[in-house]
Design a protein around this motif. Structure first.
Motif, mmCIF file in Angstrom:
data_model
loop_
_atom_site.group_PDB
_atom_site.id
_atom_site.type_symbol
_atom_site.label_atom_id
_atom_site.label_comp_id
_atom_site.label_asym_id
_atom_site.label_seq_id
_atom_site.Cartn_x
_atom_site.Cartn_y
_atom_site.Cartn_z
ATOM 1 N N LYS A 1 52.510 -20.436 26.143
ATOM 2 C CA LYS A 1 53.044 -21.774 25.923
ATOM 3 C C LYS A 1 51.966 -22.836 26.102
ATOM 4 C CE LYS A 1 57.684 -20.477 27.536
ATOM 5 N NZ LYS A 1 57.371 -19.183 28.138
ATOM 6 N N ASN A 2 50.782 -22.422 26.572
ATOM 7 C CA ASN A 2 49.665 -23.346 26.734
ATOM 8 C C ASN A 2 48.943 -23.483 25.393
ATOM 9 O OD1 ASN A 2 49.780 -23.659 29.755
ATOM 10 N ND2 ASN A 2 49.463 -21.445 29.622
ATOM 11 N N LEU A 3 49.087 -24.632 24.758
ATOM 12 C CA LEU A 3 48.520 -24.832 23.430
ATOM 13 C C LEU A 3 47.937 -26.235 23.305
ATOM 14 C CD1 LEU A 3 51.357 -23.266 21.242
ATOM 15 C CD2 LEU A 3 49.117 -22.260 21.702
ATOM 16 N N MET A 4 46.897 -26.370 22.469
ATOM 17 C CA MET A 4 46.298 -27.674 22.195
ATOM 18 C C MET A 4 46.185 -27.870 20.690
ATOM 19 S SD MET A 4 42.577 -29.228 23.334
ATOM 20 C CE MET A 4 42.901 -28.858 25.045
ATOM 21 N N THR A 5 46.510 -29.069 20.237
ATOM 22 C CA THR A 5 46.424 -29.389 18.810
ATOM 23 C C THR A 5 45.472 -30.569 18.604
ATOM 24 O OG1 THR A 5 48.276 -30.957 18.850
ATOM 25 C CG2 THR A 5 48.795 -28.632 18.455
ATOM 26 N N MET A 6 45.020 -30.718 17.370
ATOM 27 C CA MET A 6 44.097 -31.804 17.022
ATOM 28 C C MET A 6 44.325 -32.191 15.573
ATOM 29 S SD MET A 6 39.947 -31.633 16.637
ATOM 30 C CE MET A 6 40.090 -30.931 14.974
ATOM 31 N N ARG A 7 44.222 -33.499 15.286
ATOM 32 C CA ARG A 7 44.313 -33.982 13.907
ATOM 33 C C ARG A 7 43.378 -35.169 13.738
ATOM 34 N NH1 ARG A 7 46.792 -37.604 10.419
ATOM 35 N NH2 ARG A 7 47.515 -36.695 8.438
ATOM 36 N N ILE A 8 42.594 -35.160 12.647
ATOM 37 C CA ILE A 8 41.714 -36.282 12.321
ATOM 38 C C ILE A 8 42.503 -37.259 11.447
ATOM 39 C CG2 ILE A 8 39.512 -36.987 11.337
ATOM 40 C CD1 ILE A 8 39.159 -35.122 13.666
ATOM 41 N N ASP A 9 42.633 -38.503 11.883
ATOM 42 C CA ASP A 9 43.429 -39.476 11.140
ATOM 43 C C ASP A 9 42.936 -39.654 9.707
ATOM 44 O OD1 ASP A 9 45.206 -39.987 13.114
ATOM 45 O OD2 ASP A 9 44.597 -42.063 13.484
ATOM 46 N N GLY B 1 42.926 -36.057 7.760
ATOM 47 C CA GLY B 1 44.116 -35.225 7.886
ATOM 48 C C GLY B 1 43.815 -33.805 8.334
ATOM 49 N N TYR B 2 42.557 -33.513 8.667
ATOM 50 C CA TYR B 2 42.199 -32.155 9.097
ATOM 51 C C TYR B 2 42.890 -31.841 10.423
ATOM 52 C CZ TYR B 2 39.437 -28.002 10.043
ATOM 53 O OH TYR B 2 39.048 -26.710 10.284
ATOM 54 N N THR B 3 43.465 -30.647 10.534
ATOM 55 C CA THR B 3 44.227 -30.291 11.722
ATOM 56 C C THR B 3 43.757 -28.970 12.312
ATOM 57 O OG1 THR B 3 45.926 -29.131 10.429
ATOM 58 C CG2 THR B 3 46.285 -31.487 10.887
ATOM 59 N N PHE B 4 43.971 -28.844 13.598
ATOM 60 C CA PHE B 4 43.803 -27.582 14.323
ATOM 61 C C PHE B 4 45.118 -27.321 15.043
ATOM 62 C CE2 PHE B 4 42.997 -25.399 18.356
ATOM 63 C CZ PHE B 4 42.365 -24.243 17.914
ATOM 64 N N ALA B 5 45.803 -26.245 14.655
ATOM 65 C CA ALA B 5 47.085 -25.879 15.249
ATOM 66 C C ALA B 5 47.050 -24.383 15.541
ATOM 67 C CB ALA B 5 48.239 -26.226 14.319
ATOM 68 N N PRO B 6 46.748 -23.986 16.758
ATOM 69 C CA PRO B 6 46.529 -22.573 17.072
ATOM 70 C C PRO B 6 47.814 -21.767 17.142
ATOM 71 C CG PRO B 6 46.423 -23.864 19.065
ATOM 72 C CD PRO B 6 46.579 -24.842 17.937
ATOM 73 N N THR B 7 47.653 -20.457 17.053
ATOM 74 C CA THR B 7 48.761 -19.535 17.271
ATOM 75 C C THR B 7 48.913 -19.298 18.770
ATOM 76 O OG1 THR B 7 47.239 -17.661 17.017
ATOM 77 C CG2 THR B 7 48.434 -18.392 15.052
ATOM 78 N N PRO B 8 50.117 -19.015 19.244
ATOM 79 C CA PRO B 8 50.349 -18.863 20.685
ATOM 80 C C PRO B 8 49.925 -17.508 21.234
ATOM 81 C CG PRO B 8 52.408 -18.585 19.521
ATOM 82 C CD PRO B 8 51.371 -18.945 18.479
#
Length: 249
Positions: free
Chosen positions: A100-108, A111-118
């Motif tokens: 459940k420990n997750l980190m996300t990122m998005r460049i305004d 629109g580039y995103t980082f959305a990891p798998t759990p």
């Protein structure tokens, strides 16, 4: 019978309160440095912008994202006496399983995103808590591997305070105050197959806020609740049949 059912219901209510406590933090940051490295990192160039995966990221771009902490995450490493009154602890699940420990990122801007798998094997949380006058550290690292291409993406958050007032203990924090943090950096790294080529984006945090703590029922709680409801239903049906048979007699 009534006392049995009442006890069962009370037990189910207690079980339903057995939750994993999650805390989510939202952050913003500004890109400070963009780098491109080749030849396994032996050649690196700092640039005003980098382009990869069909997107472009420039110095000064705005980064937004969040990270979630499961306050019940087990300790995976304990190392006391790392310095004057300092203790180092790592949290995680090195054996795998969902995290459940997750980190996300998005460049305004792009629109580039980082959305990891759990995947618990790809998460590492490190805390070093020192006495007043000595450094406190909080480090959250989340990695995602693409087995088909051999590429990997990593995002890392580094928070530190040199006078030891960032953290009150080595437990996972439910609050973090940016005004008390001397150094707050976010690093995103994209590595090509074999680490022969890659890109690094370094950003400085500009805001950090905590959402409302969210208790999440454990899967075992759902199972216990369902089993209990079925039991209560079966007991009620049996009681009704018994009453009907008595009336018929």
């Amino acid at each position: 019978m009534k006392s049995y059912i009442a006890s069962l219901v009370l037990g189910l209510l207690a079980a339903s309160n057995s939750n994993a406590e999650l805390v989510t933090f939202d952050y913003t940051a500004k890109v400070r440095l963009a780098s491109h490295y080749t030849n396994h990192g032996s050649a690196m160039a700092s640039l005003q912008s980098v382009s990869f995966n069909g997107t472009r990221i420039d110095i000064g771009n705005t980064v937004r994202g969040s990270f979630t902490l499961d306050l019940d995450t087990p300790v995976s490493m304990y190392a006391p006496d790392q310095g004057p009154g300092s203790t180092y602890i790592e949290y995680g699940n090195p054996n795998g399983g969902a995290s459940k420990n997750l980190m996300t990122m998005r460049i305004d801007q792009s629109g580039y995103t980082f959305a990891p798998t759990p995947d618990g094997r790809d998460v590492r949380i490190a805390i070093e808590d020192g006495d007043v006058g000595h450094y406190d550290y909080f480090i959250f690292t989340n990695t995602m591997h693409d087995l088909d291409s051999g590429r990997s993406e990593t995002i890392r958050l580094d928070l530190s305070q040199e006078n030891g007032t960032l953290l009150s203990s080595t437990r996972l924090p439910s609050t973090l105050n940016l005004s008390r943090i001397e150094s707050a950096h976010l690093t995103y790294n994209l590595q090509g197959a074999g680490n022969s080529e890659g890109y690094t984006i370094n950003s400085d945090l500009t805001s950090l806020s905590v959402r409302t703590t969210s208790p999440v029922p454990e899967p075992s709680t759902h199972a216990m609740l369902a089993l209990g409801l079925l039991t209560v239903g079966a007991v009620s049906r049996r009681k009704r049949r018994g009453s009907t048979a008595a009336l018929g007699a």
